[in-house]
Design an enzyme around this catalytic site. Structure first.
Site, mmCIF file in Angstrom:
data_model
loop_
_atom_site.group_PDB
_atom_site.id
_atom_site.type_symbol
_atom_site.label_atom_id
_atom_site.label_comp_id
_atom_site.label_asym_id
_atom_site.label_seq_id
_atom_site.Cartn_x
_atom_site.Cartn_y
_atom_site.Cartn_z
ATOM 1 N N ASP A 169 0.839 -1.209 0.000
ATOM 2 C CA ASP A 169 0.000 0.000 0.000
ATOM 3 C C ASP A 169 0.871 1.255 0.000
ATOM 4 O OD1 ASP A 169 -2.385 1.361 -0.056
ATOM 5 O OD2 ASP A 169 -2.706 1.277 2.112
ATOM 6 N N LEU B 202 10.703 -20.548 -5.242
ATOM 7 C CA LEU B 202 9.777 -19.646 -4.525
ATOM 8 C C LEU B 202 8.436 -19.703 -5.239
ATOM 9 C CD1 LEU B 202 9.447 -16.962 -2.560
ATOM 10 C CD2 LEU B 202 9.623 -15.763 -4.718
ATOM 11 N N HIS C 123 2.334 3.470 -9.070
ATOM 12 C CA HIS C 123 2.083 2.068 -9.410
ATOM 13 C C HIS C 123 3.237 1.502 -10.249
ATOM 14 C CE1 HIS C 123 -1.760 2.357 -7.568
ATOM 15 N NE2 HIS C 123 -2.326 3.085 -8.508
#
Ligand code: IPE
Ligand code: IPE
Ligand code: MG
Length: 249
Positions: free
Chosen positions: A25, A136, A42
């Site tokens: 955030d 991962l 972004h």
């Protein structure tokens, strides 16, 4: 009906968290502070994801789950939503080959039915291509909501057991969108807000929560290490007493 908690095992004290889940955030505020349009935040946020994924690989974290777009984010201005969708497409185009080369398995979870056919196909291809990678597992939560997840899992569980009214937690959790992963050990939220915002409601039952004011685009390897250091100071008791843990019973 007896509820049995699905979270019972106490990990080794100094173990690296196996699963880190992040609410990324603060992109918009990062940009606004610099007098830039929100989109710039972004774009920079995607870079921060790249850094974070690498850092997790280096530290031996097995699962990284990131909240990219919530079921509530459709409420944003249309322009911002369509830009986020385009960024998602570009990131897939640019990053999947690199992920594959680094043995990263990509999963995208959420209600994908609202995305256009091209994006859905890209997601399916990327998941298929990286399916056998083992270093991962990167899960991107897109049009995801914790309540949606519990509802869709309930629907599947009921459909799989016609006529049954008594279920176990395991039956439900087996149908959650992330049934392939252990529950998160460490939850991180950047950007200063201290809320869950409909992220992994079921799975966060016993996660250690870590909040930082750092805006997501500024989140670095050092920020991740700060979060892990805080995690290592916690005593994960899962309902037991501290004395019991000291005796390892
Ligand atoms: C998080 O950053 C990214 C998404 C929700 C897609 P925000 O866009 O929420 O940034 P702030 O909270 O407005 O600063
Ligand atoms: C949560 O961030 C969702 C993502 C990071 C994708 P928001 O910025 O949308 O959260 P709220 O609405 O402020 O709680
Ligand atoms: Mg926000």
């Amino acid at each position: 009906m007896i509820f049995k908690s699905s979270t019972t095992a106490v990990p080794e004290v100094d173990a690296v968290p196996r699963h880190v889940a992040i609410i990324m955030d603060g992109n918009g505020r990062w940009a606004t502070k610099r007098l830039l349009p929100r989109v710039a935040g972004h774009v920079k946020g995607v870079e921060a994801v790249r850094v974070c994924v690498e850092a997790c690989v280096d530290r031996g974290i097995e699962y990284l789950t990131i909240f990219a777009f919530s079921s509530e984010n459709w409420r944003r201005p249309e322009e911002e939503v369509s830009l986020l969708m385009r960024l998602f497409v570009t990131a897939l185009e640019r990053e999947v080959a690199k992920m594959h080369a680094n043995s990263i398995r990509l999963k995208v979870v959420g209600d994908l039915s609202r995305f256009d056919a091209k994006l859905r196909e890209m997601i399916a291809n990327a998941e298929r291509r990286t399916a056998n990678n083992t270093r991962l597992t990167l899960t991107v939560c897109a049009n995801y909501g914790g309540r949606w997840d519990i509802m869709q899992a309930t629907g599947k569980m009921v459909a799989a057991n016609p006529g049954t009214v008594d279920f176990t937690e395991e039956q439900l959790s087996g149908h959650l969108a992330m049934a392939y992963a252990p529950e998160p050990d460490l939850f991180i939220r950047t950007g200063g807000e201290e809320r869950i915002s409909n992220f992994l409601l079921w799975q966060l039952a016993y996660a250690e929560l870590y909040f930082t004011d750092t805006f997501w685009p500024d989140f670095s390897c050092a920020s991740l290490d700060d979060a892990i250091a805080s995690y290592h100071k916690r005593e994960r008791r899962f309902g037991r007493t501290g004395a019991q843990l000291a005796k390892k019973t």
